[in-house]
Design an enzyme around this catalytic site. Structure first.
Site, PDB file in Angstrom:
ATOM      1  N   ALA A  13       0.803  -1.230   0.000  1.00 37.07           N
ATOM      2  CA  ALA A  13       0.000   0.000   0.000  1.00 37.07           C
ATOM      3  C   ALA A  13       0.829   1.270   0.000  1.00 37.07           C
ATOM      4  CB  ALA A  13      -0.934   0.004   1.200  1.00 37.07           C
ATOM      5  N   LYS A  19       0.294   4.021  -4.797  1.00 35.41           N
ATOM      6  CA  LYS A  19       0.068   5.463  -4.627  1.00 35.41           C
ATOM      7  C   LYS A  19      -0.319   6.138  -5.923  1.00 35.41           C
ATOM      8  CE  LYS A  19       3.964   6.771  -3.032  1.00 35.41           C
ATOM      9  NZ  LYS A  19       5.229   7.065  -2.328  1.00 35.41           N
ATOM     10  N   TYR A 121       5.061 -12.871  -4.858  1.00 38.62           N
ATOM     11  CA  TYR A 121       3.711 -13.389  -5.150  1.00 38.62           C
ATOM     12  C   TYR A 121       3.450 -14.765  -4.546  1.00 38.62           C
ATOM     13  CZ  TYR A 121       2.850  -9.751  -8.695  1.00 38.62           C
ATOM     14  OH  TYR A 121       2.652  -8.583  -9.368  1.00 38.62           O
ATOM     15  N   LYS A 150       2.593  -7.458 -13.936  1.00 36.53           N
ATOM     16  CA  LYS A 150       3.870  -7.905 -14.475  1.00 36.53           C
ATOM     17  C   LYS A 150       5.032  -7.325 -13.661  1.00 36.53           C
ATOM     18  CE  LYS A 150       4.977  -4.172 -17.544  1.00 36.53           C
ATOM     19  NZ  LYS A 150       6.193  -3.556 -17.131  1.00 36.53           N
ATOM     20  N   HIS A 242       2.907  -5.376 -23.355  1.00 36.66           N
ATOM     21  CA  HIS A 242       1.998  -4.379 -23.931  1.00 36.66           C
ATOM     22  C   HIS A 242       1.915  -4.471 -25.469  1.00 36.66           C
ATOM     23  CE1 HIS A 242       2.193  -2.975 -19.937  1.00 36.66           C
ATOM     24  NE2 HIS A 242       3.182  -2.109 -20.044  1.00 36.66           N
ATOM     25  N   LYS A 340       4.832   8.815 -27.760  1.00 39.44           N
ATOM     26  CA  LYS A 340       3.811   8.379 -28.714  1.00 39.44           C
ATOM     27  C   LYS A 340       3.689   6.863 -28.702  1.00 39.44           C
ATOM     28  CE  LYS A 340       4.093   9.608 -33.275  1.00 39.44           C
ATOM     29  NZ  LYS A 340       3.982  10.569 -34.316  1.00 39.44           N
ATOM     30  N   TYR A 377      -6.844   7.525 -37.907  1.00 38.72           N
ATOM     31  CA  TYR A 377      -6.934   8.196 -39.199  1.00 38.72           C
ATOM     32  C   TYR A 377      -6.436   7.310 -40.313  1.00 38.72           C
ATOM     33  CZ  TYR A 377      -2.085   9.751 -38.218  1.00 38.72           C
ATOM     34  OH  TYR A 377      -0.756   9.815 -37.900  1.00 38.72           O
TER      35      TYR A 377
HETATM   36  C1  BG6 Z   1       5.061   0.096 -17.865  1.00 38.12           C
HETATM   37  C2  BG6 Z   1       6.557   0.033 -18.044  1.00 38.12           C
HETATM   38  O1  BG6 Z   1       4.519  -1.183 -17.902  1.00 38.12           O
HETATM   39  O2  BG6 Z   1       4.493   0.874 -18.886  1.00 38.12           O
HETATM   40  C3  BG6 Z   1       7.138   1.438 -18.064  1.00 38.12           C
HETATM   41  O3  BG6 Z   1       7.134  -0.720 -16.993  1.00 38.12           O
HETATM   42  C4  BG6 Z   1       6.428   2.294 -19.082  1.00 38.12           C
HETATM   43  O4  BG6 Z   1       8.522   1.392 -18.323  1.00 38.12           O
HETATM   44  C5  BG6 Z   1       4.927   2.209 -18.911  1.00 38.12           C
HETATM   45  O5  BG6 Z   1       6.872   3.623 -18.920  1.00 38.12           O
HETATM   46  C6  BG6 Z   1       4.187   2.930 -20.017  1.00 38.12           C
HETATM   47  O6  BG6 Z   1       2.832   3.042 -19.690  1.00 38.12           O
HETATM   48  P1  BG6 Z   1       1.966   4.239 -20.274  1.00 38.12           P
HETATM   49  O7  BG6 Z   1       0.581   3.916 -19.856  1.00 38.12           O
HETATM   50  O8  BG6 Z   1       2.502   5.496 -19.664  1.00 38.12           O
HETATM   51  O9  BG6 Z   1       2.159   4.227 -21.751  1.00 38.12           O
END
Ligand code: BG6
Length: 483
Positions: A13, A19, A121, A150, A242, A340, A377
């Protein structure tokens, strides 16, 4: 759902994630009335803190009026405890029992949010399983869920080890693996955009598409977070999770229904068709000092002489009927020239142009900008207005701000936490998905860890190593002619 007696337990926490992301997202959901009226939050961590110490730590990150902030903070209590052994978790259970005891027969919800490093974990989940699963309620609709973040391992094997340990304690339906990119507005749009637009569906195929780029750029470096980052590097930090999630949603076949498992079945099928990324198809980079930006190795938390990549471009291949031969390019980097995240689907040129060769340099593109300023676009070739017969590239443009004005776009964490409370796993990563994503990157990661490739230097604030542009061009990407 209004009858739900909800307890959200945030473990870790007092840490950064709790936070900056978890509590603020919970607060916004609370302020907007999305959470059940009967809500209590418990912060759990090792430090000795009073309730108000915790409130002070969180307060500055909440966005809203003071009265609502206070109402929210009043619902948060603190329980101190270790992450191993039983004692702390027994204390937590006592607090939960105390909170739930007046609501016998009502549906109880316990959401454990692990804002903790994955190394703990297994012991934390074991502590919860043993001590905090005895919900004294016969209330229909009661549930207990765990949200985890992750990094889920370092490679295929360590990820499977972790998954096995957690899998022995809790079934998949209780485990919510967050990939916060899945909560971003444009990612949520993907299934609608792809499968509700008849003009897109038939051209979403190797016959028409030349190459796809998924690009993640950040203008800042590791900024004191280098110690953490250095263990992982950019591929583990953002690509394996991601960007791979983006690829899966973009490339997968239409799911049979919108159910969580039907969608994830298709993602897994696609991810399993990914060929392992080859070293030859990869460019690595590491930023050096430039202007007033320090270099990666200047970060004191980074080990001296580290070869960890802060930039990578990988050309990926999907071995299936739809995508064979189409390069899927992933590019990600820290300390670049801009912030970006963008997807660029580039089409092939017409097969028999009557407009001359210049048409080769004028490609249709579908661009999805995830951030900043969400936009979709399409680049189209049209006649330049006027007397001359001249072709130019122009845009059909859906910029969210312009079109939807101030419509509220939820933060990724808000959406995902709400999904976890509602029990919807669609936007959480299933175990087999994770396995397939690791399988695609593990050989490359091992080669890098073994020193088979070294990162090229690039100045902070630049576009990354020029070798990346060469690789991308080799993969067939054509920069659209100026217009
Ligand atoms: C996190 C990474 O998962 O995603 C970071 O550990 C990265 O290094 C971040 O900056 C980016 O997330 P967002 O939402 O700011 O694009």
């Amino acid at each position: 759902a209004n009858k739900l007696v909800l307890s959200v337990i945030v473990l870790g926490a007092s840490g950064d994630l709790a936070k900056k992301k978890t509590f603020p997202a919970l607060f916004t959901l609370f302020r907007k009335g999305f959470l059940p009226k009967n809500l209590k939050l418990i912060g759990y961590a090792r430090s000795k803190l009073s309730n108000s110490d915790l409130h002070e730590k969180i307060k500055g990150y909440l966005k809203g009026d003071d009265k609502t902030k206070q109402e929210f903070l009043d619902r948060i209590t603190y329980v101190q405890g270790q992450y191993d052994g039983d004692e702390g978790f027994q204390g937590l259970e006592k607090a939960l029992q105390e909170r739930e005891k007046d609501f016998q027969g009502a549906p109880l919800g316990r959401l454990f949010y692990l804002a903790l490093p994955p190394s703990v974990y297994p012991q934390v989940c074991a502590g919860i399983k043993k001590n905090c699963t005895h919900m004294n309620s016969t209330g229909k609709g009661s549930w207990l869920r765990l949200v985890i973040e992750k990094p889920f391992g370092m490679d295929l094997k360590s990820s499977e080890d972790l998954a096995n340990k957690l899998g022995e304690l809790f079934p998949e339906e209780q485990l919510y693996r967050i990939d916060h990119y899945l909560g971003k507005e444009l990612m949520q749009n993907m299934l609608v955009l792809r499968f509700a637009n008849q003009f897109l569906s038939p051209t979403w195929h190797r016959n028409f598409i030349s190459n796809v780029q998924i690009c993640f750029k950040e203008p800042f470096g590791t900024e004191g977070r280098g110690g953490y980052f250095d263990e992982f590097g950019i591929i583990r930090d953002v690509m394996q999770n991601h960007l791979t999630q983006i690829l899966a949603l973009l490339a997968m076949e239409q799911p049979v229904t919108l159910s969580a498992d039907d969608i994830r079945d298709e993602k897994v099928r696609l991810l399993r068709a990914l060929s392992p990324v080859a070293l030859d198809d990869t460019v690595l980079g590491q930023y050096t000092a430039a202007g007033d930006q320090p270099g990666y190795l200047d970060d004191e938390t980074v080990p001296k002489g580290s070869k960890t990549p802060t930039f990578a471009t990988c050309v990926m291949r999907i071995h299936n009927e739809r995508w064979a031969g189409v390069p899927w390019i992933m590019k990600a980097g820290k300390a670049l020239n801009e912030r970006k995240v963008e997807i660029r689907v580039q089409y092939k040129p017409p097969a028999a142009s009557i407009h001359g060769d210049v048409i080769n340099e004028m490609r249709n593109e579908l661009v999805l900008r995830l951030q900043p300023d969400e936009a979709i676009y399409m680049k189209i070739v049209v006649k330049k207005p006027g007397l001359e017969m001249e072709s130019i590239v122009s845009e059909l443009d859906l910029s969210y701000k312009q079109r939807y004005g101030d419509t509220y776009i939820p933060d990724a964490y808000e959406r995902l936490i709400l999904d976890a409370i509602r029990g919807d796993q669609q936007h959480f990563v299933r175990r087999d998905e994770l396995r397939a994503a690791w399988a695609a990157f593990t050989p490359l990661l091992h080669a890098i860890d073994n020193g088979e490739a070294e990162p090229m230097q690039y100045p902070a604030g630049s576009r990354g190593p020029p070798a990346s542009d060469i690789l991308v061009a080799k993969a067939g990407f054509v920069k659209n002619a100026n217009y």
